[in-house]
Design a protein around this motif. Structure first.
Motif, PDB file in Angstrom:
ATOM      1  N   UNK A  26       6.622   5.967  33.643  1.00  0.00           N
ATOM      2  CA  UNK A  26       5.753   4.989  34.290  1.00  0.00           C
ATOM      3  C   UNK A  26       4.570   4.632  33.393  1.00  0.00           C
ATOM      4  N   UNK A  27       4.464   3.348  33.076  1.00  0.00           N
ATOM      5  CA  UNK A  27       3.327   2.834  32.312  1.00  0.00           C
ATOM      6  C   UNK A  27       2.117   2.761  33.234  1.00  0.00           C
ATOM      7  N   UNK A  28       1.067   3.521  32.911  1.00  0.00           N
ATOM      8  CA  UNK A  28      -0.152   3.536  33.735  1.00  0.00           C
ATOM      9  C   UNK A  28      -1.377   3.138  32.919  1.00  0.00           C
ATOM     10  N   UNK A  29      -1.156   2.446  31.807  1.00  0.00           N
ATOM     11  CA  UNK A  29      -2.241   2.080  30.887  1.00  0.00           C
ATOM     12  C   UNK A  29      -3.035   0.908  31.458  1.00  0.00           C
ATOM     13  N   UNK A  30      -4.253   1.172  31.908  1.00  0.00           N
ATOM     14  CA  UNK A  30      -5.066   0.118  32.496  1.00  0.00           C
ATOM     15  C   UNK A  30      -5.556  -0.888  31.455  1.00  0.00           C
ATOM     16  N   UNK A  31      -5.422  -0.550  30.166  1.00  0.00           N
ATOM     17  CA  UNK A  31      -5.765  -1.498  29.104  1.00  0.00           C
ATOM     18  C   UNK A  31      -4.651  -2.515  28.868  1.00  0.00           C
ATOM     19  N   UNK A  32      -3.480  -2.232  29.415  1.00  0.00           N
ATOM     20  CA  UNK A  32      -2.352  -3.159  29.320  1.00  0.00           C
ATOM     21  C   UNK A  32      -2.618  -4.350  30.241  1.00  0.00           C
ATOM     22  N   UNK A  33      -2.543  -5.588  29.716  1.00  0.00           N
ATOM     23  CA  UNK A  33      -2.802  -6.763  30.567  1.00  0.00           C
ATOM     24  C   UNK A  33      -1.948  -6.801  31.830  1.00  0.00           C
ATOM     25  N   UNK A  34      -0.756  -6.201  31.767  1.00  0.00           N
ATOM     26  CA  UNK A  34       0.122  -6.200  32.933  1.00  0.00           C
ATOM     27  C   UNK A  34      -0.244  -5.128  33.949  1.00  0.00           C
ATOM     28  N   UNK A  35      -1.251  -4.300  33.619  1.00  0.00           N
ATOM     29  CA  UNK A  35      -1.634  -3.205  34.509  1.00  0.00           C
ATOM     30  C   UNK A  35      -3.056  -3.350  35.037  1.00  0.00           C
ATOM     31  N   UNK A  36      -3.675  -4.503  34.840  1.00  0.00           N
ATOM     32  CA  UNK A  36      -5.080  -4.661  35.187  1.00  0.00           C
ATOM     33  C   UNK A  36      -5.363  -4.390  36.660  1.00  0.00           C
ATOM     34  N   UNK A  37      -4.410  -4.705  37.516  1.00  0.00           N
ATOM     35  CA  UNK A  37      -4.618  -4.485  38.949  1.00  0.00           C
ATOM     36  C   UNK A  37      -3.988  -3.211  39.453  1.00  0.00           C
ATOM     37  N   UNK A  81      -3.189  12.738  39.584  1.00  0.00           N
ATOM     38  CA  UNK A  81      -3.099  12.171  38.233  1.00  0.00           C
ATOM     39  C   UNK A  81      -4.004  10.954  38.073  1.00  0.00           C
ATOM     40  N   UNK A  82      -4.170  10.185  39.131  1.00  0.00           N
ATOM     41  CA  UNK A  82      -4.981   8.966  39.059  1.00  0.00           C
ATOM     42  C   UNK A  82      -6.457   9.250  38.789  1.00  0.00           C
ATOM     43  N   UNK A  83      -6.880  10.499  38.939  1.00  0.00           N
ATOM     44  CA  UNK A  83      -8.273  10.837  38.649  1.00  0.00           C
ATOM     45  C   UNK A  83      -8.557  10.846  37.149  1.00  0.00           C
ATOM     46  N   UNK A  84      -7.491  10.949  36.345  1.00  0.00           N
ATOM     47  CA  UNK A  84      -7.664  10.980  34.886  1.00  0.00           C
ATOM     48  C   UNK A  84      -6.428  10.367  34.244  1.00  0.00           C
ATOM     49  N   UNK A  85      -6.312   9.053  34.337  1.00  0.00           N
ATOM     50  CA  UNK A  85      -5.116   8.361  33.883  1.00  0.00           C
ATOM     51  C   UNK A  85      -4.934   8.448  32.370  1.00  0.00           C
ATOM     52  N   UNK A  86      -3.712   8.657  31.953  1.00  0.00           N
ATOM     53  CA  UNK A  86      -3.340   8.493  30.552  1.00  0.00           C
ATOM     54  C   UNK A  86      -2.610   7.157  30.431  1.00  0.00           C
ATOM     55  N   UNK A  87      -2.084   6.866  29.260  1.00  0.00           N
ATOM     56  CA  UNK A  87      -1.385   5.593  29.081  1.00  0.00           C
ATOM     57  C   UNK A  87      -0.075   5.560  29.869  1.00  0.00           C
ATOM     58  N   UNK A  88       0.565   6.720  29.971  1.00  0.00           N
ATOM     59  CA  UNK A  88       1.853   6.781  30.657  1.00  0.00           C
ATOM     60  C   UNK A  88       2.036   8.156  31.280  1.00  0.00           C
ATOM     61  N   UNK A  89       2.990   8.234  32.188  1.00  0.00           N
ATOM     62  CA  UNK A  89       3.364   9.521  32.775  1.00  0.00           C
ATOM     63  C   UNK A  89       4.889   9.627  32.750  1.00  0.00           C
ATOM     64  N   UNK A  90       5.375  10.779  32.306  1.00  0.00           N
ATOM     65  CA  UNK A  90       6.809  11.077  32.328  1.00  0.00           C
ATOM     66  C   UNK A  90       7.006  12.246  33.282  1.00  0.00           C
ATOM     67  N   UNK A  91       7.980  12.128  34.177  1.00  0.00           N
ATOM     68  CA  UNK A  91       8.182  13.194  35.155  1.00  0.00           C
ATOM     69  C   UNK A  91       9.667  13.416  35.402  1.00  0.00           C
ATOM     70  N   UNK A  92      10.058  14.690  35.383  1.00  0.00           N
ATOM     71  CA  UNK A  92      11.405  15.111  35.760  1.00  0.00           C
ATOM     72  C   UNK A  92      11.247  16.127  36.879  1.00  0.00           C
ATOM     73  N   UNK A  93      11.892  15.895  38.021  1.00  0.00           N
ATOM     74  CA  UNK A  93      11.733  16.804  39.157  1.00  0.00           C
ATOM     75  C   UNK A  93      13.038  16.889  39.935  1.00  0.00           C
TER      76      UNK A  93
END
Length: 267
Positions: A26-37, A81-93
């Motif tokens: 999941x791309x969570x990079x708020x600097x990405x124009x597609x993630x501004x909102x 995780x939203x308290x300290x976002x990184x650019x992306x998150x990878x998860x296997x569960x």
């Protein structure tokens, strides 16, 4: 985390029904124009809803029950995780609880979700290849700082300072303090004396630190090593280390925040 061992573990996973594995890139990079909102939240919600609708239509009540329980765990994790976002998150569960690997990374990923008997590892393998476990050694005279990174994210930091009274290196604890040999501005006789003494013994002092750096590289599994600082000082340390150095970077980044060091050197 040892990603080589983690990858080997994930490659062996094969879940029989009604157990399954959720894979999330999941791309969570708020600097990405597609993630501004905060569009990643919509992507996550839509993916979870799609899986749930599919399972409802399939009529597999046990698998649906397992999915709903895992979905609840994933959504709770994402709230933290939203308290300290990184650019992306990878998860296997996995639904049986045997697999839970959550990796915040400072690298871009293509957002995708899978609900299968095994984790989907293609992106993970490619990112691991692009950004191996890295040790960044920053040197500035009697101060040496080690920044460890994995998948572009900070793993840990250590600092060593040469104690001139005993002529030995000690690990620093607590906040950084200014070099007592430095004046409030410009050169000073005290600073000149310090520089002269350091230059006279630099080779011996760096030689005594090199085994510590080699051991750390081995114990922590560094796949790539950068030496950063004054060219002469960095190359002096390099000459005493047994581990191969990927690159010597002639920049003074000792006072940079760790994430900025990683971006400047290793990404």
């Amino acid at each position: 985390m040892d990603l080589n061992k983690e990858l080997q573990k994930l490659e062996q996973v094969q879940m029989p029904k009604p157990e399954r594995v959720l894979t999330m890139y999941l791309n969570t990079d708020l600097a990405d124009p597609e993630q501004q909102g905060g569009e990643y939240k919509i992507h996550l919600k839509n993916a979870m809803n799609n899986f749930e609708n599919y399972l409802q239509e399939s009529g597999d009540k046990d698998e649906l029950k397992n999915f709903r329980a895992l979905r609840d765990d994933v959504e709770k994790y994402m709230q933290r995780y939203e308290q300290d976002l990184s650019k992306s998150i990878i998860l296997f569960a996995s639904t049986d609880g045997s697999i839970w690997t959550a990796l915040p990374v400072q690298l871009p990923v293509k957002s995708e979700f899978h609900w299968e008997e095994s984790p989907v590892l293609d992106q993970f393998k490619e990112l691991k290849k692009q950004s191996p476990k890295t040790g960044i050694i920053l040197v500035q005279q009697q101060n040496v700082k080690i920044v460890e990174a994995q998948l572009g994210a900070l793993e840990g930091t250590k600092e060593y300072e040469l104690d001139l009274d005993v002529e030995d290196w000690r690990e620093k604890v607590g906040p950084h303090q200014a070099n007592p040999s430095m004046g409030s501005g410009g050169k000073s006789p005290q600073k000149d004396l310090f520089d002269d003494k350091f230059k006279a013994h630099q080779h011996r002092w760096y030689k005594s630190l090199a085994p510590t750096l080699d051991k750390m590289a081995k114990d922590h599994g560094w796949e790539t090593i950068y030496l950063v600082g004054d060219k002469e000082e960095a190359e002096d340390i390099q000459s005493h280390m047994n581990k191969p150095i990927h690159e010597v970077v002639n920049k003074n980044l000792l006072q940079y925040e760790e994430h900025k060091v990683i971006e400047e050197v290793a990404l």
